[in-house]
Design a protein around this motif. Structure first.
Motif, mmCIF file in Angstrom:
data_model
loop_
_atom_site.group_PDB
_atom_site.id
_atom_site.type_symbol
_atom_site.label_atom_id
_atom_site.label_comp_id
_atom_site.label_asym_id
_atom_site.label_seq_id
_atom_site.Cartn_x
_atom_site.Cartn_y
_atom_site.Cartn_z
ATOM 1 N N ALA A 28 -0.201 -1.424 0.118
ATOM 2 C CA ALA A 28 0.209 0.083 0.260
ATOM 3 C C ALA A 28 0.826 1.088 0.100
ATOM 4 C CB ALA A 28 -0.587 -0.537 1.421
ATOM 5 N N ASP A 29 2.325 1.181 0.576
ATOM 6 C CA ASP A 29 2.606 2.889 0.618
ATOM 7 C C ASP A 29 3.420 2.746 -0.659
ATOM 8 O OD1 ASP A 29 2.414 2.720 3.409
ATOM 9 O OD2 ASP A 29 4.504 2.059 3.925
ATOM 10 N N LYS A 30 3.816 1.779 -1.680
ATOM 11 C CA LYS A 30 3.763 2.489 -2.458
ATOM 12 C C LYS A 30 2.821 3.118 -3.552
ATOM 13 C CE LYS A 30 6.432 -1.789 -3.395
ATOM 14 N NZ LYS A 30 6.861 -3.197 -3.879
ATOM 15 N N ARG A 31 1.708 3.781 -2.862
ATOM 16 C CA ARG A 31 1.188 4.059 -3.813
ATOM 17 C C ARG A 31 0.924 5.869 -3.368
ATOM 18 N NH1 ARG A 31 -3.270 0.408 -5.279
ATOM 19 N NH2 ARG A 31 -5.109 2.418 -5.368
ATOM 20 N N THR A 32 0.578 6.176 -3.716
ATOM 21 C CA THR A 32 0.315 7.629 -4.329
ATOM 22 C C THR A 32 -1.139 8.524 -3.964
ATOM 23 O OG1 THR A 32 0.558 8.200 -6.456
ATOM 24 C CG2 THR A 32 2.859 7.344 -5.318
ATOM 25 N N ASP A 33 -2.128 7.403 -3.764
ATOM 26 C CA ASP A 33 -3.903 8.052 -4.096
ATOM 27 C C ASP A 33 -4.112 8.148 -2.361
ATOM 28 O OD1 ASP A 33 -3.606 5.564 -4.155
ATOM 29 O OD2 ASP A 33 -5.406 5.193 -5.286
#
Length: 190
Positions: A28-33
């Motif tokens: 999840a931490d790879k996301r920016t949304d």
């Protein structure tokens, strides 16, 4: 930007649940949304649910330990529940943590990551039903993992690579639904 809590589903000392939740957070931490936060129910030390009246009626009767739990859940826009399957259901610790609150859960979205000897499917279905009462919208995509193939000796988590795609599908929907429901909670049509 919405805030999504990754909720652990076990409080046992010998649990593998935290390993799974940490894996979810690493993806999840790879996301920016959205912003993602690990929320370990064990850290809240909630006693067995035994309140004199239901949480829907008054927060004044909550156990003192539930006040921090209430603030945390209220601050989040959505959830990923990481649940093991115990006897074809969610754990009593997770059920109690849900039951302590009501309005804090209302009109938010949730995804489910389950695991067990039969992929945790029955626990996931059980959790979907439980979450309907406090008005949590569960998304369709989910992740289901086996204690036999995704864990070494049922104690060390080694997920199959294809679970990443399933998790990303779940996260996509949780973020989208959480964003839409945040507007509804604020009285704004999006």
């Amino acid at each position: 930007m919405v805030k999504i809590g990754i909720i652990t589903g076990s409080t046992r000392d010998s649990r593998v649940n935290l390993q799974v939740a940490e894996w979810v957070k690493s993806i999840a931490d790879k996301r920016t949304d959205a912003e993602f936060e690990l929320v370990d129910i064990k850290d809240y030390n909630l006693p067995k649910f035994n309140e004199p009246i239901p949480a829907i009626m008054s927060q004044d009767y909550q156990a003192p330990e539930a006040h921090a739990w209430s603030k945390k859940i209220d601050s989040l826009d959505g959830f990923i529940f990481v649940t093991p399957e115990y006897n074809k259901a969610v754990t009593s610790g997770l059920k109690d943590a849900i039951d302590y609150l009501y309005v804090e859960w209302n009109h938010k979205a949730a995804g489910i990551v389950s695991y067990g000897s039969t992929l945790g499917v029955t626990a996931a279905n059980n959790l979907r039903l439980i979450l309907t009462v406090p008005k949590v919208a569960t998304v369709g995509p989910s992740v289901a993992m086996s204690l036999f193939t995704d864990f070494q000796d049922m104690s060390k988590f080694h997920p199959a690579p294809y679970h990443v795609d399933s998790l990303n599908n779940t996260l996509d929907d949780v973020v989208a639904w959480s964003t839409a429901l945040k507007g509804i909670r604020q009285g704004v049509l999006v």
